[in-house]
Scaffold this active site. Sequence first.
Site, short mmCIF file in Angstrom:
data_model
loop_
_atom_site.label_atom_id
_atom_site.label_comp_id
_atom_site.label_asym_id
_atom_site.label_seq_id
_atom_site.Cartn_x
_atom_site.Cartn_y
_atom_site.Cartn_z
N ASN A 13 0.87 -1.18 0.00
CA ASN A 13 0.00 0.00 0.00
C ASN A 13 0.90 1.23 0.00
O ASN A 13 1.49 1.56 1.03
CB ASN A 13 -0.90 -0.03 1.26
CG ASN A 13 -1.73 1.23 1.39
OD1 ASN A 13 -1.76 2.08 0.50
ND2 ASN A 13 -2.41 1.36 2.53
N LYS A 15 0.17 4.24 -0.25
CA LYS A 15 -0.49 5.42 0.36
C LYS A 15 -0.29 6.65 -0.54
O LYS A 15 -0.28 6.51 -1.76
CB LYS A 15 0.03 5.62 1.78
CG LYS A 15 -0.13 4.32 2.61
CD LYS A 15 0.02 4.51 4.08
CE LYS A 15 -0.17 3.15 4.78
NZ LYS A 15 -0.06 3.22 6.21
N GLU A 102 -6.82 4.55 7.93
CA GLU A 102 -6.59 5.98 7.65
C GLU A 102 -7.82 6.59 6.97
O GLU A 102 -8.12 7.77 7.17
CB GLU A 102 -5.33 6.14 6.78
CG GLU A 102 -4.08 5.90 7.62
CD GLU A 102 -2.89 5.34 6.85
OE1 GLU A 102 -2.89 5.41 5.61
OE2 GLU A 102 -1.98 4.81 7.51
N SER A 228 3.73 -2.12 10.27
CA SER A 228 5.18 -2.14 10.49
C SER A 228 5.84 -3.46 10.08
O SER A 228 6.78 -3.90 10.74
CB SER A 228 5.50 -1.80 11.95
OG SER A 228 5.08 -0.49 12.25
N GLY A 249 3.00 -1.08 4.27
CA GLY A 249 3.05 0.35 3.94
C GLY A 249 4.49 0.76 3.66
O GLY A 249 5.02 0.57 2.57
N GLY A 250 5.15 1.30 4.68
CA GLY A 250 6.51 1.87 4.54
C GLY A 250 7.49 0.98 3.78
O GLY A 250 8.20 1.45 2.88
P1 13P Z 1 3.18 0.36 7.64
O1 13P Z 1 3.71 -0.93 7.03
O2 13P Z 1 3.91 1.57 7.18
O3 13P Z 1 3.06 0.25 9.12
O4 13P Z 1 1.68 0.54 7.07
C1 13P Z 1 0.80 -0.52 7.14
C2 13P Z 1 -0.42 -0.19 6.39
O5 13P Z 1 -1.16 0.70 6.77
C3 13P Z 1 -0.69 -0.95 5.16
O6 13P Z 1 -1.97 -0.72 4.69
#
Ligand code: 13P
Length: 276
Positions: A13, A15, A102, A228, A249-250
């Site tokens: 993702n 974002k 989010e 994470s 995410g990251g």
């Molecule tokens: P992180 O991996 O940055 O914690 O984000 C997780 C996330 O929200 C994936 O949709």
Amino acid sequence: MSENTRKIIIAGNWKMHKTRHKARELAEAIVAAVKHHQDLPEIVLCPPFTALLDVVQAVQQSPIKVGAQNMEHRTSGAFTGEISPTMLTDLGVGYVIIGHSERRQFFAETNASVNLKLKAALEHNLTPIVCVGESLDEREANLTDSVVSRQVAAALTDIPQTESLKLVIAYEPIWAIGTGKHCPSQEANRVAQLIRRTVSELYRNDPASGNSDKVQAGDSISVLYGGSVKPSTIDELMDQPDVDGALVGGASLQAEEFVPLIESSQKRIKQQLSRV
Ligand code: 13P
């Protein structure tokens, strides 16, 4: 479907990151890195709307799939700023993330709107990745199980069992998203089991469920963990029998971090294949 045949999925993702050029570069780097790999998981890249077409084109000659991060449930009309399911399928998008925390937190999405979007995604043959998960306050008040099972039940309201089998659920505890705070893998597995039980329970009296000897609805869907996830934590996560992959995410924003997550999941796929 059972533990041995459920789809293993590694989804990124992105974002609100990456311009079109950067998105294409990242997608191309991932395509190149996995080109000669066998036993790949389902790899899903979810860039922002503006880069969807670039990423669809970049992965065209590969098994990699593309997902959107959100959508409106209606097909067309006077809904300024919204993107419909048909607009996504028109681009060659196959997945859509629904109800990310989010979106629930900053864009007023509710269990009811998640349900509408889920129905629309299924109707348009988009595979939904429905996100559920508790806040830190809810966890500290021992409300994790009730919050997660309520979110799952609300998302699936009025969805027939045959349709429910097509969806993916991601357990994303809000306190672990983007914080570097690690949800212990055993705990992720426990909540994944709870999600499966909740889904099975919803369809317990459904004629399509058959008798109790048959595989339950909850055993058939892929359940991912998100929050994470890093190359240093993925091996332990992929060892958990009820977790079928990750929504990242990251660590999905750079090929050097994302590709090791794919490689870790390949071990699980090899184990599955050796058991079949
Ligand atoms: P992180 O991996 O940055 O914690 O984000 C997780 C996330 O929200 C994936 O949709």
